[in-house]
Design a protein around this motif. Structure first.
Motif, PDB file in Angstrom:
ATOM      1  N   UNK A  78      27.304  53.641  35.887  1.00  0.00           N
ATOM      2  CA  UNK A  78      27.096  53.570  37.180  1.00  0.00           C
ATOM      3  C   UNK A  78      26.955  51.997  37.342  1.00  0.00           C
ATOM      4  N   UNK A  79      27.594  51.260  38.244  1.00  0.00           N
ATOM      5  CA  UNK A  79      27.571  50.052  38.498  1.00  0.00           C
ATOM      6  C   UNK A  79      26.734  49.549  39.818  1.00  0.00           C
ATOM      7  N   UNK A  94      38.136  41.222  43.038  1.00  0.00           N
ATOM      8  CA  UNK A  94      39.453  41.402  42.815  1.00  0.00           C
ATOM      9  C   UNK A  94      39.779  41.538  41.330  1.00  0.00           C
ATOM     10  N   UNK A  95      39.205  40.787  40.560  1.00  0.00           N
ATOM     11  CA  UNK A  95      39.407  40.833  39.127  1.00  0.00           C
ATOM     12  C   UNK A  95      38.693  42.190  38.641  1.00  0.00           C
ATOM     13  N   UNK A  96      37.520  42.514  38.760  1.00  0.00           N
ATOM     14  CA  UNK A  96      36.802  43.704  38.506  1.00  0.00           C
ATOM     15  C   UNK A  96      37.999  44.872  38.813  1.00  0.00           C
ATOM     16  N   UNK A  97      38.366  44.786  40.113  1.00  0.00           N
ATOM     17  CA  UNK A  97      39.474  45.834  40.409  1.00  0.00           C
ATOM     18  C   UNK A  97      40.572  45.736  39.570  1.00  0.00           C
ATOM     19  N   UNK A  98      41.163  44.725  39.244  1.00  0.00           N
ATOM     20  CA  UNK A  98      42.358  44.690  38.428  1.00  0.00           C
ATOM     21  C   UNK A  98      42.201  45.280  37.241  1.00  0.00           C
ATOM     22  N   UNK A  99      41.031  45.229  36.541  1.00  0.00           N
ATOM     23  CA  UNK A  99      40.699  45.742  35.408  1.00  0.00           C
ATOM     24  C   UNK A  99      40.920  47.338  35.249  1.00  0.00           C
ATOM     25  N   UNK A 100      40.711  47.812  36.507  1.00  0.00           N
ATOM     26  CA  UNK A 100      40.893  49.389  36.408  1.00  0.00           C
ATOM     27  C   UNK A 100      39.992  49.878  35.436  1.00  0.00           C
ATOM     28  N   UNK A 101      38.950  49.617  35.113  1.00  0.00           N
ATOM     29  CA  UNK A 101      37.971  49.799  34.066  1.00  0.00           C
ATOM     30  C   UNK A 101      37.698  51.326  33.799  1.00  0.00           C
ATOM     31  N   UNK A 102      38.250  51.940  32.682  1.00  0.00           N
ATOM     32  CA  UNK A 102      37.717  53.398  32.452  1.00  0.00           C
ATOM     33  C   UNK A 102      36.424  53.446  31.962  1.00  0.00           C
ATOM     34  N   UNK A 103      35.923  54.586  32.419  1.00  0.00           N
ATOM     35  CA  UNK A 103      34.474  54.778  32.083  1.00  0.00           C
ATOM     36  C   UNK A 103      33.245  54.529  33.296  1.00  0.00           C
ATOM     37  N   UNK A 104      33.673  53.592  34.276  1.00  0.00           N
ATOM     38  CA  UNK A 104      33.037  53.492  35.450  1.00  0.00           C
ATOM     39  C   UNK A 104      33.138  54.448  36.503  1.00  0.00           C
ATOM     40  N   UNK A 105      32.149  55.433  36.490  1.00  0.00           N
ATOM     41  CA  UNK A 105      32.010  56.476  37.476  1.00  0.00           C
ATOM     42  C   UNK A 105      31.633  56.405  38.712  1.00  0.00           C
ATOM     43  N   UNK A 143      32.421  48.403  53.094  1.00  0.00           N
ATOM     44  CA  UNK A 143      33.110  49.705  53.094  1.00  0.00           C
ATOM     45  C   UNK A 143      34.624  49.386  52.667  1.00  0.00           C
ATOM     46  N   UNK A 144      35.249  48.256  52.879  1.00  0.00           N
ATOM     47  CA  UNK A 144      36.504  47.923  52.634  1.00  0.00           C
ATOM     48  C   UNK A 144      36.440  47.759  51.171  1.00  0.00           C
ATOM     49  N   UNK A 145      35.456  47.240  50.408  1.00  0.00           N
ATOM     50  CA  UNK A 145      35.423  47.017  48.829  1.00  0.00           C
ATOM     51  C   UNK A 145      35.317  48.590  48.038  1.00  0.00           C
ATOM     52  N   UNK A 146      34.445  49.315  48.920  1.00  0.00           N
ATOM     53  CA  UNK A 146      34.284  50.707  48.514  1.00  0.00           C
ATOM     54  C   UNK A 146      35.644  51.427  48.603  1.00  0.00           C
ATOM     55  N   UNK A 147      36.103  51.476  49.512  1.00  0.00           N
ATOM     56  CA  UNK A 147      37.774  52.129  49.806  1.00  0.00           C
ATOM     57  C   UNK A 147      38.549  51.870  48.694  1.00  0.00           C
ATOM     58  N   UNK A 153      39.391  56.198  41.922  1.00  0.00           N
ATOM     59  CA  UNK A 153      38.886  57.298  41.422  1.00  0.00           C
ATOM     60  C   UNK A 153      37.206  57.140  41.060  1.00  0.00           C
ATOM     61  N   UNK A 154      36.708  56.047  41.491  1.00  0.00           N
ATOM     62  CA  UNK A 154      35.264  55.914  41.287  1.00  0.00           C
ATOM     63  C   UNK A 154      34.849  56.155  42.645  1.00  0.00           C
ATOM     64  N   UNK A 155      33.249  56.862  42.448  1.00  0.00           N
ATOM     65  CA  UNK A 155      32.734  57.108  43.631  1.00  0.00           C
ATOM     66  C   UNK A 155      32.005  55.776  44.018  1.00  0.00           C
ATOM     67  N   UNK A 156      31.756  55.575  45.236  1.00  0.00           N
ATOM     68  CA  UNK A 156      31.178  54.290  45.774  1.00  0.00           C
ATOM     69  C   UNK A 156      30.467  54.600  47.082  1.00  0.00           C
ATOM     70  N   UNK A 157      29.349  54.022  47.145  1.00  0.00           N
ATOM     71  CA  UNK A 157      28.598  53.778  48.235  1.00  0.00           C
ATOM     72  C   UNK A 157      28.371  52.124  48.462  1.00  0.00           C
ATOM     73  N   UNK A 158      27.891  51.966  49.679  1.00  0.00           N
ATOM     74  CA  UNK A 158      27.488  50.460  50.057  1.00  0.00           C
ATOM     75  C   UNK A 158      26.141  50.615  51.100  1.00  0.00           C
ATOM     76  N   UNK A 159      25.342  49.468  50.967  1.00  0.00           N
ATOM     77  CA  UNK A 159      24.454  49.240  51.788  1.00  0.00           C
ATOM     78  C   UNK A 159      24.093  47.749  51.974  1.00  0.00           C
ATOM     79  N   UNK A 160      23.310  47.406  52.983  1.00  0.00           N
ATOM     80  CA  UNK A 160      22.759  46.166  53.202  1.00  0.00           C
ATOM     81  C   UNK A 160      21.155  46.473  52.971  1.00  0.00           C
ATOM     82  N   UNK A 161      20.593  45.463  52.064  1.00  0.00           N
ATOM     83  CA  UNK A 161      19.315  45.619  51.979  1.00  0.00           C
ATOM     84  C   UNK A 161      18.785  44.276  52.589  1.00  0.00           C
TER      85      UNK A 161
END
Length: 174
Positions: A78-79, A94-105, A143-147, A153-161
């Protein structure tokens, strides 16, 4: 060099100051990120023995990923990604997404906003005040990043704190 299905993995041994050696090696291979583990030390140990992680964060030109504990779940990592929607921050996403890192659920996207008596602290690129329109814009950007992450295939949520970015990260992690 060990060739896995996606990554080349190797092992090298070097002598010298660990932080300096890691920085030099990362530069030699044009690395984008240096990943290190970090153990919690007492105040006295930190004073006398220093910290490779501290030296890396202050001296390396690469981004630093610090793992402070073993993964909590065998199902995947979980990240928490703190985003300010700056050009640099967006390039990092963009770089993080380009890695398509396995293991990030699962990924939580968080943006911190801090109102002060002088206005809103500049924690979101281009935001000098916080109102409902700005908040809706930040929500839409998150929300666009989450999409994009969900498409991998990653679960994603987003918030403003409402608070400092450090507080936003901590509250999201907990």
């Amino acid at each position: 060099m060990l060739k896995t299905s996606r990554y080349q993995v190797g092992r090298e041994t070097h002598q010298g100051d660990p932080a300096r050696v890691l920085i030099e090696r990362a530069s030699d291979v044009h690395a984008d990120i240096i990943a290190v583990g970090s153990a919690r030390k007492g105040a006295w140990a930190s004073l006398f023995f220093g910290s490779v992680t501290k030296a890396l964060t202050s001296s390396a030109e690469q981004s630093i990923l610090v793992a402070k504990s073993a993964p909590r779940s065998k199902d995947g990592l979980t990240a928490v990604l703190a985003v300010d929607h700056s050009a640099y921050g967006n390039a990092c996403i963009d770089r993080f997404i380009s890695w398509n890192a396995r293991g990030v659920q699962r990924v939580s996207i968080v943006t911190g906003t801090l109102s002060t008596s002088l206005g809103v602290e500049q924690q979101v690129d281009g935001l000098d005040r916080l109102d409902s329109a700005n908040e809706a814009d930040i929500e839409a950007r998150n929300a666009a990043i989450c999409k994009r992450l969900q498409e991998l295939g990653m679960d994603c949520d987003h918030r403003i704190v409402h608070g400092h970015a450090n507080e936003a990260i901590e509250s999201t992690m907990n």
